[in-house]
Design an enzyme around this catalytic site. Structure first.
Site, short mmCIF file in Angstrom:
data_model
loop_
_atom_site.label_atom_id
_atom_site.label_comp_id
_atom_site.label_asym_id
_atom_site.label_seq_id
_atom_site.Cartn_x
_atom_site.Cartn_y
_atom_site.Cartn_z
N GLU A 1 -0.46 -9.12 -1.20
CA GLU A 1 -1.92 -9.45 -1.12
C GLU A 1 -2.63 -9.42 -2.18
O GLU A 1 -3.73 -10.26 -2.25
CB GLU A 1 -2.73 -8.49 -0.04
CG GLU A 1 -1.91 -8.62 1.42
CD GLU A 1 -2.49 -7.82 2.31
OE1 GLU A 1 -1.81 -6.66 2.30
OE2 GLU A 1 -3.09 -8.02 3.45
N ALA B 1 0.74 -1.05 -0.15
CA ALA B 1 0.11 -0.12 -0.06
C ALA B 1 0.96 1.29 0.07
O ALA B 1 2.06 1.22 0.53
CB ALA B 1 -0.78 0.08 1.35
N GLU C 1 4.19 -5.72 7.39
CA GLU C 1 3.36 -4.67 7.96
C GLU C 1 3.71 -4.58 9.32
O GLU C 1 3.76 -3.36 9.87
CB GLU C 1 1.78 -5.00 7.73
CG GLU C 1 1.38 -4.77 6.20
CD GLU C 1 1.41 -5.75 5.32
OE1 GLU C 1 2.45 -6.67 5.53
OE2 GLU C 1 0.98 -5.52 4.48
N GLY D 1 0.65 -5.23 0.92
CA GLY D 1 -0.49 -5.15 0.05
C GLY D 1 -0.21 -5.48 -1.34
O GLY D 1 -1.03 -6.06 -2.15
#
Ligand code: 3HC
Ligand code: NAI
Length: 692
Positions: free
Chosen positions: A107, A65, A127, A104
């Site tokens: 993911e 992210a 993370e 992310g």
């Protein structure tokens, strides 16, 4: 075809290739998510397209992210909604990975139907290092492909695994040829199409979870084994809970909602704010403001180290580890031999632990040349002095070095406290002198304070900062003042810790407050570990304080089995009655009537004294940014990462509260707590230290 500024779309035969190019690391920003979602819709609607490849340009697959967008109002499609687009696509999607698929990014790859990567790629969910958990299904999908045990390890360590290991663990379907990722991904997509392979969804898999069912001890054992490492941090425990939830019999979407709620809790917590601050502060520290635009770095092909003691040996290892040859100079063959033997011993221990190849021990030792003649340093590009911490000794070394070192060579000192201008003045080339303050053990500790004097040349500043990265350190540029940044704040802590124990606290009470705050060890435990005799000058400070008296008694800390604590053969500590007696006697001699000292007083006096000193350092320009002070204390002195460093911590309290506390401490304990003028100014302006 351009979908937007960062995403492009092209069809090759039956395969649509969606390419993302969003430097530097293809973080999943609003623009990237929008572009990818749009491109996938196009591919789905395009009747000629049978399958889709998602690939990135530049140095890496999605690195996660966009951290700068975390905590801001979400913009559609959110990462989770983008994932739904991929996972539910009616045509197979292949994620093609190079560089690092992180957070992310991984993911997103986990909702593709197939995954392929080049062997040099890495996959991970880091993370936890930002005080978070993978909030886009990572805790639910990863265990479904790699199993619970491996997933636990990956999410709580945050350490990425190599593509080869990821393939073995089931995370990747195929390995591509290095350099041919695009072609191999297209070929895989074509095979999927030709063989009519299913639209495989990780969320539907349960086989890897079934292996762990009915074995709650997996989690209990894991928590126990890592208790020390996770102490104080929220995120590891939250990550574990999410993986535990994969074994609960509940619909996938409910487990996802649980992951989301825990993610949101972490996002709202100061720990994640602190850890995200540290992430950016570390990168910010590498940037040097105000150098002329045309400043060039100097080549460092050969290094010299003077002194093969505690620091010199460790410093030399850093360069050998980076493949740079080093000449080490000592005063005698004996000292040289001893120093080199310790280095070899360190390497052999590392190799015995399997952290280094046995053959590398000789390779690295082969890069080290010992000498007792300083003349052998003549052709070095950088020479680092690590001799005794005495100004006359250092000046003598630099005077001699000046006559020997080639012109253009960088002359560095590892001094902890001495005035580097004074050392530089022993040469005719003060502009070539810089401080390189390594921390002990120098081959392990990540921090490097690069000390710029009033004369240091810009090229040398830049070279030293770049060199830090080359040898795996985090360089922080600081100014030349007593103790620079780290040791000066430590001195403020020393003063309070020493005063507190004389006034009535015990060293163990002080240590416990700091340990509970999150430091890996207490103040006096650290002193015992480092050695009370480091920097001890028996003649100059005879019986001047408790520490010197302990030294005079031969109590130098752990190495003599006694300091503030007593140590048994396994170095297990117990509070020392002998040290306590010394403290009480010395206090009596000073006319101090010992009193009850509360933990709150210990906490406030020590921590606010440190904050105040940090602010003074900033005000004097010894540190360029508040975040640099934080990095020094987080990476060099064990300030808990989840508290972001002393300056971040102060801002978190609110600077007006800090000022109020300092004024109250000043009224009770004197001028040591006179608030830094910077704090007063910032409070008046409604600002924080981060704005200084
Ligand atoms: N978001 C925004 N910026 C990022 C970023 C990210 N995820 N990752 C890196 N950057 C920026 C850095 O701040 C730096 O910016 P700068 O040049 O302006 O200082 C630049 O990209 C280059 O980064 P590095 O200097 O770190 O480059 P390296 O090549 O050494 O390392 C990397 C590359 C391994 C990708 C490293 O940057 C990294 O570890 N990034 C963080 C990865 C991460 O933590 N991802 C998880 C994000 S959280 C998440 O995904 C939540 C989700 O689960 C919902
Ligand atoms: P040390 O006493 O372990 O090593 C110093 C070495 O220098 C000795 O081996 C000595 O023989 C050698 N030496 C002395 N004069 C010399 C000369 N003229 N030529 C060549 N070699 C000479 O000391 P240590 O701890 O390694 O400290 C060195 C420097 O590093 C000091 O300035 C110290 O303040 C600084 N430092 C120490 C840290 C620590 O934790 N020990 C941490 C950071 C900096």
């Amino acid at each position: 075809m351009k979908v937007n500024d960062v995403v492009s779309y092209v069809v090759e035969g039956q395969i649509a290739v969606i390419t993302v190019d969003s430097p530097p690391v293809n973080a999943l920003s609003n623009a990237v998510r929008q572009g990818v979602a749009g491109a996938i819709q196009t591919a789905i609607g395009d009747t000629g397209v049978g399958a889709i490849v998602l690939i990135c340009e530049g140095r890496t697959f999605f690195a996660g992210a966009d951290i700068t967008e975390l905590g801001k109002p979400p913009v559609e499609p959110t990462l989770r909604n983008l994932q739904l687009v991929l996972e539910n696509a009616s045509k197979p999607i292949v994620a093609a990975i190079h560089g690092t698929a992180l957070g992310g990014g991984l993911e997103l790859a986990l909702v593709a139907h197939y995954r392929i990567a080049v062997p040099s790629a890495k996959c991970g969910l880091p993370e936890v290092n930002l005080g978070l958990l993978p909030g886009a299904g990572g805790t639910q999908r990863l265990p479904r492909v790699v199993g619970v045990a491996k997933a636990l390890e990956m999410v709580t360590s945050g350490t990425p695994i190599a593509a080869t290991a990821a393939k073995e663990a089931g995370l990747l379907d195929e390995l591509a040829r290095e350099g041919d990722l695009r072609a191999d991904a297209i070929a895989l997509a074509q095979r999927v199409l030709d063989e009519r392979r299913p639209l495989r969804k990780v969320r539907d898999r349960t086989d890897r979870l079934d292996e762990a069912r009915g074995k709650p001890e997996i989690f209990a054992d894991f928590r126990k084994a890592n208790a020390r490492k996770f102490r104080g941090f929220l995120a590891p425990e939250y990550n574990i809970r999410c993986i535990e939830a994969t074994l609960v019999d509940q619909p996938f979407d409910e487990a996802m909602a649980y992951e989301r709620s825990l993610f949101n809790e972490l996002m709202a917590d100061s720990q994640s704010a602190a850890q995200r601050h540290v992430f950016f502060a570390e990168r910010q520290a590498a940037k040097v403001d105000g150098l002329p635009a045309d400043t060039a770095t100097l080549p460092i092909a050969k290094v010299g180290v003077i002194g093969a003691g505690t620091m010199g040996g460790g410093i030399a290892m850093n360069f050998a580890n980076a493949g740079i040859p080093v000449t080490i100079v000592e005063t005698s063959e004996e000292a040289l031999f001893r120093g080199l033997r310790i280095i070899r011993g360190n390497y052999e221990t590392t190799a015995a632990k399997g952290k280094m190849k046995a053959s590398d021990v000789d390779t690295r030792m082969g890069l080290l040349t010992g000498s007792v003649a300083m003349e052998d340093l003549a052709d070095c590009d950088l020479i680092i002095e690590a001799v005794f911490e005495q100004i006359d000794v250092k000046r003598a070394v630099f005077g001699k070095l000046d006559a020997i070192a080639k012109s253009g060579s960088i002359l560095a000192t590892n001094t902890s406290y001495l005035d580097i201008d004074d050392i530089a003045a022993a040469t005719k080339r003060p502009a070539d002198v810089v401080g390189l303050h390594f921390f002990s053990p120098a081959n392990v500790m990540k921090l490097l304070e690069v000390v710029r004097t009033k004369d240091t040349k810009p090229e040398i500043v830049l070279t030293a900062m770049k060199l830090a990265r080359t040898i795996g350190k985090i360089g922080v540029l600081v100014g030349n003042g007593y103790g620079f940044v780290g040791n000066r704040i430590l001195a403020a802590r020393n003063a309070q810790a020493d005063a507190l124990v004389l006034e009535g606290a015990t060293p163990w009470a002080v240590d416990k407050v700091l340990y509970d705050f999150g430091f890996a060890m207490g103040h006096f435990q650290m002193r015992d570990l480092v050695g009370l005799d480091v920097g001890w000058n028996a003649k100059a400070t005879a019986s001047a304080n408790v520490r010197e008296i302990l030294n005079e008694m031969g109590r130098h800390g752990q190495k003599t089995r006694g300091g503030y604590y007593d140590y048994d053969d396994k170095r297990v500590q117990t509070p020392s009655p002998v040290a306590m007696q010394v403290i009480e006697d010395f206090a009596a001699k000073q006319g101090i009537v010992r009193r009850e000292v509360s933990d709150a007083e210990i906490h406030d006096r020590i921590l606010f004294a440190m904050v105040n000193e940090g602010a003074r350092i900033l005000d004097e320009g010894i540190a360029a940014r508040a975040s640099d002070v934080d990095i020094v204390w987080v990476t060099g002195y064990g300030w808990p990462k989840y508290r972001g460093g002393p300056m971040f911590w102060a801002d978190l309290q609110g600077l007006p509260t800090v000022l109020e506390t300092l004024n109250a401490l000043k009224a009770a304990h004197g001028d040591a707590f006179t608030p830094s003028p910077l704090i007063e100014r910032l409070v008046a302006q409604g600002k924080g230290l981060k704005d200084a």
